[in-house]
Design a protein around this motif. Structure first.
Motif, short mmCIF file in Angstrom:
data_model
loop_
_atom_site.label_atom_id
_atom_site.label_comp_id
_atom_site.label_asym_id
_atom_site.label_seq_id
_atom_site.Cartn_x
_atom_site.Cartn_y
_atom_site.Cartn_z
N LYS A 204 -32.27 -35.41 -32.03
CA LYS A 204 -31.71 -36.25 -30.80
C LYS A 204 -31.25 -37.83 -30.83
CE LYS A 204 -31.62 -37.44 -26.58
NZ LYS A 204 -30.90 -36.83 -25.75
N CYS A 205 -31.23 -38.15 -32.29
CA CYS A 205 -31.20 -39.50 -33.46
C CYS A 205 -29.59 -39.06 -33.45
CB CYS A 205 -32.24 -39.89 -34.49
SG CYS A 205 -33.12 -40.33 -34.09
N LYS A 206 -29.30 -37.76 -33.86
CA LYS A 206 -28.00 -37.23 -34.04
C LYS A 206 -27.11 -36.75 -32.94
CE LYS A 206 -30.02 -35.54 -38.65
NZ LYS A 206 -30.76 -34.19 -38.42
N VAL A 207 -27.63 -36.28 -31.84
CA VAL A 207 -26.86 -35.87 -30.79
C VAL A 207 -27.18 -35.95 -29.24
CG1 VAL A 207 -26.36 -33.87 -29.84
CG2 VAL A 207 -26.95 -33.63 -32.40
N ASN A 208 -27.12 -36.76 -29.01
CA ASN A 208 -27.50 -37.35 -28.02
C ASN A 208 -27.88 -36.71 -26.83
OD1 ASN A 208 -28.60 -40.25 -27.01
ND2 ASN A 208 -26.88 -40.26 -25.83
N SER A 209 -26.78 -35.85 -26.60
CA SER A 209 -26.74 -35.26 -25.63
C SER A 209 -27.69 -33.88 -25.44
CB SER A 209 -25.24 -34.72 -24.75
OG SER A 209 -25.30 -34.16 -26.20
N ALA A 210 -28.04 -33.61 -26.40
CA ALA A 210 -29.58 -33.02 -26.97
C ALA A 210 -30.94 -33.11 -25.46
CB ALA A 210 -29.94 -32.95 -28.30
N LYS A 211 -30.92 -31.81 -25.19
CA LYS A 211 -32.21 -31.07 -24.39
C LYS A 211 -32.96 -30.40 -24.85
CE LYS A 211 -29.88 -33.63 -20.21
NZ LYS A 211 -31.05 -34.79 -20.44
N LEU A 212 -34.36 -30.23 -25.25
CA LEU A 212 -35.16 -28.63 -25.20
C LEU A 212 -35.73 -28.65 -23.73
CD1 LEU A 212 -36.75 -26.82 -27.34
CD2 LEU A 212 -38.31 -29.46 -27.58
N LEU A 213 -35.43 -27.23 -23.74
CA LEU A 213 -35.96 -27.03 -22.79
C LEU A 213 -36.90 -25.45 -22.83
CD1 LEU A 213 -32.72 -25.26 -20.85
CD2 LEU A 213 -33.37 -27.79 -21.16
N ILE A 214 -38.09 -25.38 -22.68
CA ILE A 214 -38.94 -24.41 -23.10
C ILE A 214 -39.57 -23.69 -22.01
CG2 ILE A 214 -41.89 -24.82 -23.97
CD1 ILE A 214 -41.29 -27.32 -25.54
N ALA A 215 -39.61 -22.43 -22.26
CA ALA A 215 -40.13 -21.65 -21.37
C ALA A 215 -41.09 -21.12 -21.78
CB ALA A 215 -38.74 -20.79 -21.53
N GLY A 216 -42.32 -21.35 -20.95
CA GLY A 216 -43.38 -20.20 -21.21
C GLY A 216 -44.88 -21.08 -20.95
N ARG A 217 -45.51 -20.96 -21.02
CA ARG A 217 -46.80 -21.54 -20.43
C ARG A 217 -48.11 -21.01 -22.06
NH1 ARG A 217 -46.59 -23.74 -16.49
NH2 ARG A 217 -45.81 -23.24 -14.28
N GLY A 218 -48.87 -21.69 -21.95
CA GLY A 218 -50.07 -21.61 -22.72
C GLY A 218 -50.88 -22.24 -22.96
N PRO A 219 -51.92 -22.47 -24.02
CA PRO A 219 -52.93 -23.84 -24.29
C PRO A 219 -52.84 -24.70 -25.23
CG PRO A 219 -53.21 -21.59 -25.56
CD PRO A 219 -52.08 -21.15 -24.10
N GLU A 220 -51.21 -24.31 -25.69
CA GLU A 220 -51.21 -25.53 -26.44
C GLU A 220 -50.10 -26.75 -25.51
OE1 GLU A 220 -50.99 -26.99 -29.69
OE2 GLU A 220 -53.12 -25.11 -29.23
N GLU A 221 -49.20 -26.73 -24.04
CA GLU A 221 -49.04 -27.29 -23.42
C GLU A 221 -49.02 -28.85 -23.33
OE1 GLU A 221 -47.46 -26.88 -18.71
OE2 GLU A 221 -47.69 -25.71 -19.67
N PRO A 222 -50.67 -28.57 -23.00
CA PRO A 222 -51.27 -30.07 -23.16
C PRO A 222 -50.82 -31.06 -24.11
CG PRO A 222 -52.54 -28.96 -21.57
CD PRO A 222 -51.92 -28.35 -22.10
N ASN A 223 -51.46 -30.43 -25.47
CA ASN A 223 -50.97 -31.57 -26.34
C ASN A 223 -49.40 -31.58 -26.50
OD1 ASN A 223 -53.56 -31.34 -27.16
ND2 ASN A 223 -53.60 -29.36 -28.04
N LEU A 224 -48.48 -30.69 -26.53
CA LEU A 224 -46.77 -30.14 -26.33
C LEU A 224 -46.47 -31.50 -25.57
CD1 LEU A 224 -46.13 -27.06 -26.95
CD2 LEU A 224 -46.43 -28.17 -28.84
N ARG A 225 -46.64 -31.91 -24.29
CA ARG A 225 -46.49 -32.74 -23.37
C ARG A 225 -46.55 -33.98 -24.11
NH1 ARG A 225 -44.59 -31.46 -18.50
NH2 ARG A 225 -44.63 -29.25 -17.56
N GLU A 226 -47.92 -34.10 -24.82
CA GLU A 226 -48.66 -35.79 -25.11
C GLU A 226 -46.97 -36.14 -26.44
OE1 GLU A 226 -52.21 -38.36 -26.54
OE2 GLU A 226 -52.25 -35.64 -26.18
N LEU A 227 -47.19 -34.92 -27.26
CA LEU A 227 -46.88 -35.23 -28.53
C LEU A 227 -44.78 -35.76 -27.50
CD1 LEU A 227 -46.51 -34.93 -31.36
CD2 LEU A 227 -44.96 -32.79 -30.61
N ALA A 228 -43.78 -34.78 -26.78
CA ALA A 228 -43.15 -35.17 -27.21
C ALA A 228 -43.05 -36.94 -26.11
CB ALA A 228 -42.32 -34.15 -25.63
N ARG A 229 -43.97 -37.08 -25.31
CA ARG A 229 -44.39 -38.63 -24.53
C ARG A 229 -44.64 -39.38 -26.01
NH1 ARG A 229 -47.36 -36.11 -20.37
NH2 ARG A 229 -49.16 -36.23 -21.78
N ASP A 230 -45.47 -39.24 -27.21
CA ASP A 230 -45.26 -40.09 -28.09
C ASP A 230 -44.32 -40.55 -28.52
OD1 ASP A 230 -47.94 -40.09 -27.77
OD2 ASP A 230 -48.86 -38.73 -28.69
#
Length: 360
Positions: A204-230
């Motif tokens: 994201k620091c190099k490509v400002n237009s970048a977006k990450l699409l995550i297709a799927g569910r699972g037990p790690e989702e809450p931790n991953l959302r928190e990491l993205a916020r951090d």
């Protein structure tokens, strides 16, 4: 699907998914035994309860996707020929997901696994890597010569094909200038999505237009959302949830690159599907990804270490290629790789040969 096209009767005993599974095809019978469960143990218990009452026609062949799923058929239908596809190294999931439990699980698994392996008529590994892992764990398999390699599960090249990216992005409300990185899979530790989000934050620091699409569910989702916020990228990391399989060709076409960051895989089907849709793949060095990507940088890259900077750099190269090279040329390279290597017809014919040998 290819088996059904050749008028071979297929009876699927498995999960009832969220999408409509009703079929009027006379060559396909769907028998759900569990609904929307991610628990292999619940499925295994349900299978054990159903198997004693199953009536199998003469000439039937049992084909499972896990060795231990063959156990109830071995006990209750011992004379029916059995085939098992080996998708991963033994207990690789447990090593990553539950490392503290591994020594205990390993002891039990070896006993059950060996019992099943000795009674399965034909074993199919999806890569040479998986085959060698089983032979190292059970050396007598080499002498019995009943384990062979059929690469992957094949791809429906009619369904997974190049579509109009611009129109798909309009429907999904993405800008044509967005650089879309796609992840497809279960959100669990073995998929290493945390590594992907960290790599994406560097991208994201190099490509400002970048977006990450995550297709799927699972037990790690809450931790991953928190990491993205951090990491301050929560606005550009989009959790799409479970995507209808019928929508997946559109998702691959919408993306600029598919990212695979797993600790372990065999031969990821998502990589084959992505390439069939004309979309490059950047992956960690798992399974047979090095064989799939080979030496053509325009169709993707394989990263040999879990280095976030290096992985983000490979993603950045795909973004740079987008401006340097003709998009149709890149799509054609990806598509031709799929056409030459991943057609479902080849995989189907290999399996039909196995089935024919077992019942002849």
């Amino acid at each position: 699907t290819s088996l059904i096209k050749q008028k071979i009767k297929v009876r699927c005993i498995g999960l009832q998914l969220g999408i409509n599974q009703d079929s009027s095809n006379p060559y396909l019978t769907l028998e759900p035994i569990l609904r929307n469960s991610n628990s292999w143990l619940r499925y295994f218990i349900s299978l054990c309860l159903k198997t004693p009452w199953l009536k199998l026609q003469e000439g039937s062949i049992i084909h499972t996707q896990r060795t231990y799923f063959t156990l109830p058929f071995i006990l209750h239908h011992p004379r029916t020929p059995k085939v098992c596809t080996l998708h991963m190294r033994p207990l690789e999931f447990v090593k990553v997901q539950y490392p503290k439990c591994y020594p205990f699980v390993d002891r039990i698994h070896r006993v059950i696994d060996r019992f099943c392996l000795n009674r399965i008529d034909s074993l199919v590994a999806v890569s040479e890597d998986v085959k060698e892992a089983y032979i190292q764990r059970y050396p007598d398999l080499r002498n019995k010569d009943k384990i062979r390699v059929i690469s992957g599960s094949g791809v429906d090249l009619d369904a997974f094909t190049i579509k109009d990216r611009e129109s798909i992005r309009k429907v999904l409300e993405f800008n044509d200038k967005d650089f879309l990185v796609l992840f497809v899979g279960r959100l669990e530790r073995i998929k290493n999505v945390e590594f992907l989000i960290r790599s994406f934050s560097l991208l994201k620091c190099k490509v400002n237009s970048a977006k990450l699409l995550i297709a799927g569910r699972g037990p790690e989702e809450p931790n991953l959302r928190e990491l993205a916020r951090d990491l301050g990228v929560e606005g550009d990391v989009l959790f799409l949830g479970e995507v209808n399989p019928l929508m997946m060709p559109g998702m691959y076409n919408c993306a600029d690159v598919l990212a695979i960051t797993s600790f372990s895989e065999s031969g990821p089907t998502v990589a084959r599907e992505s390439l069939a849709c004309g979309t490059p793949v950047v992956s960690t060095n798992v399974g047979n990804m090095a064989e799939i990507i080979r030496h053509e940088p325009l169709i993707g890259a394989v990263v040999n270490t879990f280095d976030e900077e290096l992985f983000s750099s490979e993603l950045c190269k795909i973004a740079t290629n987008r401006g340097k090279h003709d998009a149709h040329h890149v799509k054609s390279l990806c598509r031709n790789t799929a056409l030459n290597n991943f057609g479902a017809e080849k995989v189907t014919s290999d399996y039909i040969k196995i089935y024919s040998d077992l019942i002849s």
